[in-house]
Write an enzyme that holds these catalytic residues in place. Structure first.
Site: not given
Length: 313
Positions: A95, A109, A113, A184, A268-269
């Site tokens: 990522s 971005h 995966r 939103h 996760g980290r």
């Protein structure tokens, strides 16, 4: 290549991809280098995070590899497939997020995966996902058309039975537009790109090849845009608008992004999960752009559904 799932081949490819993209953006920036943190996850697996901060071109950039295992698939990963809830899992991916200094260079971005979900006495279930998207602050037709044409090229040679590359691109572009949408706010995060998930219908070899095609088209899609725009003059007011629009990026990643939710739910980290957030952000109450301004053009022309393949720069 055998059509049996080969997690080792996926892992090797993702590590090599991280290395190549790191070198490309180090060269594009010309001043800063990536800091690398290798980390282990107590519950299983780990990763390799690379972060660049305070460069000549990139205010912050992150390229993270992770390969984690666990006993129970988190809710964010099984929401679309509830029959897999409670299975053990292995999830690996790359990522990246690029946050440039110059407001005329879009943020971008990319994520690819691979998941496997296992249960005793049951065949393992696997799937691929990923895509890439572009978030401009000041729109430019040439850049956006190039981005979407490159995304279309990534689909060449793939598709469901009876579906050509053009139809596949249309489907994945629509999926991207729907996914990177702030409900939103009633507005998209950017101008989109490609998004896919739960892909296993084509067999392992072909699905893996498609994931690689998406990944290999990211640099050709984004780096020419960076090269064209990184030297443009910008004012303090334009930089301020960039910070304001980055607030939308933060809102999406913390409220909707499935990768962020998966990372947090799976233990996760945290530093690596939240590396996607921009370094400087501002929020204003009920701010509206001046009519007919470049800022208004972003909303009126670029943050609306459009088939950019039919546009002329």
């Amino acid at each position: 290549m055998s059509d049996q799932p080969d997690a080792g081949a996926v892992r090797a490819y993702l590590l090599d991809l991280q290395e190549r993209i790191s070198k490309a953006f180090t060269a594009e920036d010309g001043a800063a280098r990536f800091r690398e943190d290798a980390w282990d996850r107590p519950a299983g697996g780990g990763g390799r995070s690379r972060i660049m901060e305070g460069g000549a071109v990139f205010e912050k950039a992150g390229i993270n590899f992770s390969d984690v295992q666990g006993q129970r698939l988190p809710a964010s990963a099984s929401a679309a497939r509830p029959e897999l809830a409670g299975r053990g899992f292995r999830a690996m991916g790359l990522s990246l997020v690029m946050h440039p200094w110059n407001p005329y260079v879009p943020a971008s971005h990319m994520n690819v995966r691979f998941f496997t979900a296992a249960k005793p006495d049951k065949p393992a279930v696997w799937w691929f996902g990923g895509g890439f998207d572009l978030t401009p602050y000041y729109g430019n037709d040439e850049d956006v058309i190039h981005w979407h044409r490159t995304a279309r090229a990534a689909c060449e040679g793939f598709g469901d039975e009876g579906e050509d590359a053009a139809a596949l691109h249309t489907r994945l572009k629509r999926w991207c537009d729907q996914y990177f949408y702030l409900k939103h706010r009633n507005e998209p995060r950017g101008v989109g790109g490609l998004f896919f998930d739960d892909l296993n219908a084509w067999g392992f070899a072909r699905c893996f090849a498609f994931m690689r095609s998406i990944a290999e088209h990211y640099l050709p899609a984004y780096r020419p845009i960076v090269a064209r725009r990184k030297g443009l003059y910008y004012s303090a007011a334009e930089r301020d608008f960039q910070r304001y629009r980055r607030g939308r990026y933060v809102e999406f990643n913390l409220v909707y992004d499935r990768g962020t939710l998966f990372g947090l739910q799976s233990g996760g980290r945290t530093e690596s999960i939240l590396m996607s957030l921009p370094p400087e952000v501002s929020f204003r109450y009920d701010w509206q752009p001046e009519p007919d301004s470049p800022e208004a053009e972003l909303y009126d022309r670029y943050l609306v559904p459009r088939d950019w393949l039919d546009e002329v720069p």
